[in-house]
Design a protein around this motif. Structure first.
Motif, PDB file in Angstrom:
ATOM      1  N   ALA A 187      -7.318  -2.002   0.900  1.00 38.06           N
ATOM      2  CA  ALA A 187      -7.754  -0.952  -0.128  1.00 38.06           C
ATOM      3  C   ALA A 187      -9.433  -0.577   0.328  1.00 38.06           C
ATOM      4  N   ILE A 195      -4.937  -7.552  -0.563  1.00 37.91           N
ATOM      5  CA  ILE A 195      -4.469  -5.982  -0.902  1.00 37.91           C
ATOM      6  C   ILE A 195      -5.824  -5.345  -1.118  1.00 37.91           C
ATOM      7  N   ALA A 227      -1.489   1.142  -4.731  1.00 42.63           N
ATOM      8  CA  ALA A 227      -0.533   0.233  -4.256  1.00 42.63           C
ATOM      9  C   ALA A 227       0.549  -0.273  -5.482  1.00 42.63           C
ATOM     10  N   CYS A 282       0.887  -1.247  -0.004  1.00 44.14           N
ATOM     11  CA  CYS A 282       0.027  -0.039  -0.044  1.00 44.14           C
ATOM     12  C   CYS A 282       0.954   1.305   0.236  1.00 44.14           C
ATOM     13  N   HIS A 330      -7.690   3.148   0.947  1.00 42.75           N
ATOM     14  CA  HIS A 330      -6.366   3.339   0.394  1.00 42.75           C
ATOM     15  C   HIS A 330      -6.424   2.853  -1.149  1.00 42.75           C
TER      16      HIS A 330
END
Length: 545
Positions: free
Chosen positions: A99, A95, A107, A81, A104
């Protein structure tokens, strides 16, 4: 790698069509969230520590810390990230989960350094980020010297490092004017090319055709894996590499192998001159010179075929086991010698032959006709691996009896090569006569070497190998000992005057006859009905060592 997608997602297209991506000069708008304060320095740290890892310290740190924070895996396309310290699997979507919950959106791929946007749902391109990635990659290369860190492994690079290829304006023009690509089909003839006869050099041309159609040898030379340190224009491996490039360039005109002939004359002086030479002798001389000019994986000179990892020994070298049994104490002395080919005696020679095929009439078969009892390649191999009584004139000192005793000797295959070359001894040279043996020998398209292995002999001696059932035999054969024919060298004519040609297999069932500069299509019957002098078989299943 896929083209990068740039722009914002626009939903609600008419007719319920899929979401599309609008191309925008500004690029991905979600980068603005990341590009604040010291974002460039922060991105450099990510590339230095977690992607390229140039120093030993950063490599150790990467190995320890770069694991998925959810499942603990090192692989599965690990991403980091860019908004916080979190590593997650892309394959298992760990991941993605991070997110979504943390919002977020960006990456970085820890293997290739690409930036992924979870809103755009694709890898994105940004000129500033790409520039930082390239700069940090070059720095890492300088720190690492002659290698680079990738997939958790230290990989040695060969030669100088090359940056990503980008077409020039001239190359772009050529691409626009030549949009078609060559299609590789079952009828493709790339690799088929005639060779000009330079004056009784058919013995060389026929072996070159066999070598250039040896699959693993072709893969080696076409992948530029030879790193030469010899004087210019003196390395036979370099010339063979160039020869493979010529053969697989797509050119149809016959090639003139004058440089190869010159190097053969230089390094194998007994073959120099314009007299007709023996193709088998040339094969062994060529393999020997190639072997001496190669280097193994450790960079050591390949002088000992017993301890060599050069491409020639990887493909052609097998292990021949010789068991000498004392007739008095039955003690066995075993030695294992390397071989590049197996020379087989034929019926009709001055050497007594044993035995013919089951059901054979036992008569000498000449090449003029093919009766039911014709000799087979298996017959020749049976004779080669049969126990042989050495007699009273060849007594050896037994280590068990500590005296000279009569003994028997038996040859078997301890280790099979990837390419097995069988030399049918058609030229007989003795003090009393010199002649060519024209006995027809039947050879198969597929060959099972299981009965001639040392392991098979040991099983028989232990009483465990008495007529194995078909399932067990097939299982053993298919694993390691099954071969397929891919080249046959023939000799027409007499001992004093003759001509060499080669049948080569281009695809599974497509055969061609190579007669110097002339290449013609051949049938399987043409191949199997030929006299046969050198037979090249390739393993159907390769073992991992």
């Amino acid at each position: 790698q896929r083209p990068h997608k740039v722009g914002n997602d626009v939903g609600g297209a008419k007719g319920g069509s899929d979401v599309v991506c609008v191309m925008s000069p500004a690029g991905c708008s979600h980068l603005n969230v990341f590009k604040v304060d010291n974002w460039k320095q922060n991105l450099r740290v990510v590339y230095q520590c977690f992607v390229w890892s140039g120093s030993a310290e950063t490599r150790k740190r990467k190995a320890k810390s770069c694991i998925c924070h959810m499942c603990g895996a090192h692989l599965n396309r690990l991403h980091s990230c860019l908004h916080c310290i979190f590593f997650g699997c892309f394959t298992k979507k760990h991941i993605h989960e991070h997110a979504r919950t943390k919002r977020h959106n960006l990456a970085v791929d820890l293997l290739y350094g690409g930036i992924y946007c979870f809103v755009c749902q694709d890898y994105i391109y940004d000129k500033d980020m790409e520039q930082i990635a390239k700069e940090e990659q070059r720095k890492a290369w300088k720190l690492q010297g002659n290698g680079f860190w990738k997939c958790g492994l230290w990989l040695q690079s060969i030669g100088e490092k090359y940056s990503t290829w980008e077409p020039t304006k001239r190359e772009l023009e050529l691409l626009r004017h030549n949009p078609k690509r060559r299609k590789i089909t079952a009828n493709c003839t790339i690799g088929l090319r005639g060779l000009i006869n330079l004056g009784n050099t058919c013995f060389m041309n026929c072996i070159v055709q066999a070598l250039t159609h040896t699959p693993l040898l072709r893969d080696f030379f076409l992948s530029d894996r030879h790193k030469c340190e010899m004087q210019a224009n003196s390395c036979l491996v370099c010339e063979m590499s160039q020869l493979f490039q010529e053969f697989y360039s797509g050119h149809r005109s016959p090639h003139i192998p004058f440089r190869l002939l010159h190097l053969v004359w230089t390094h194998a002086r007994h073959l120099a001159g314009y007299e007709q030479q023996d193709a088998h002798e040339f094969l062994i001389a060529a393999l020997d010179v190639l072997h001496r000019h190669c280097k193994d994986d450790n960079g050591k000179k390949a002088n000992n075929p017993n301890h060599c990892n050069c491409i020639i020994d990887q493909i052609f070298t097998g292990g021949l086991q010789s068991d000498v049994t004392c007739q008095a104490c039955h003690g066995v002395s075993t030695t294992i010698d390397p071989f590049w080919d197996i020379s087989l005696d034929l019926p009709g020679s001055s050497t007594p032959f044993w035995p013919l095929s089951p059901g054979s009439d036992g008569g000498v078969v000449n090449g003029e006709s093919h009766p039911t009892g014709a000799t087979t390649l298996t017959d020749c191999l049976r004779r080669f691996t049969r126990p042989e009584h050495l007699g009273s004139s060849a007594k050896i000192k037994c280590s068990g009896c500590h005296s000279y005793q009569e003994s028997t000797k038996q040859l078997t295959m301890k280790r099979l090569p990837i390419v097995a070359c069988f030399h049918l001894k058609r030229f007989e040279h003795s003090a009393k006569l010199r002649r060519k043996i024209t006995t027809y020998v039947s050879f198969p398209l597929e060959l099972d070497m299981t009965p001639f292995m040392a392991s098979s002999k040991e099983s028989r001696m232990n009483g465990q190998y008495q007529q194995p059932d078909e399932q067990v035999c097939n299982s053993l054969s298919l694993s390691l000992c099954r071969y397929a024919l891919f080249a046959v060298v023939n000799h027409q004519g007499t001992l004093e005057s003759g001509h060499y040609t080669t049948f080569i297999r281009q695809h599974k069932d497509q055969w061609f006859k190579c007669d110097d500069a002339i290449i013609t299509k051949a049938s399987i019957k043409d191949v199997l009905d030929s006299e046969g002098y050198l037979l090249f078989y390739h393993k159907q299943f390769l073992e991992y060592e």
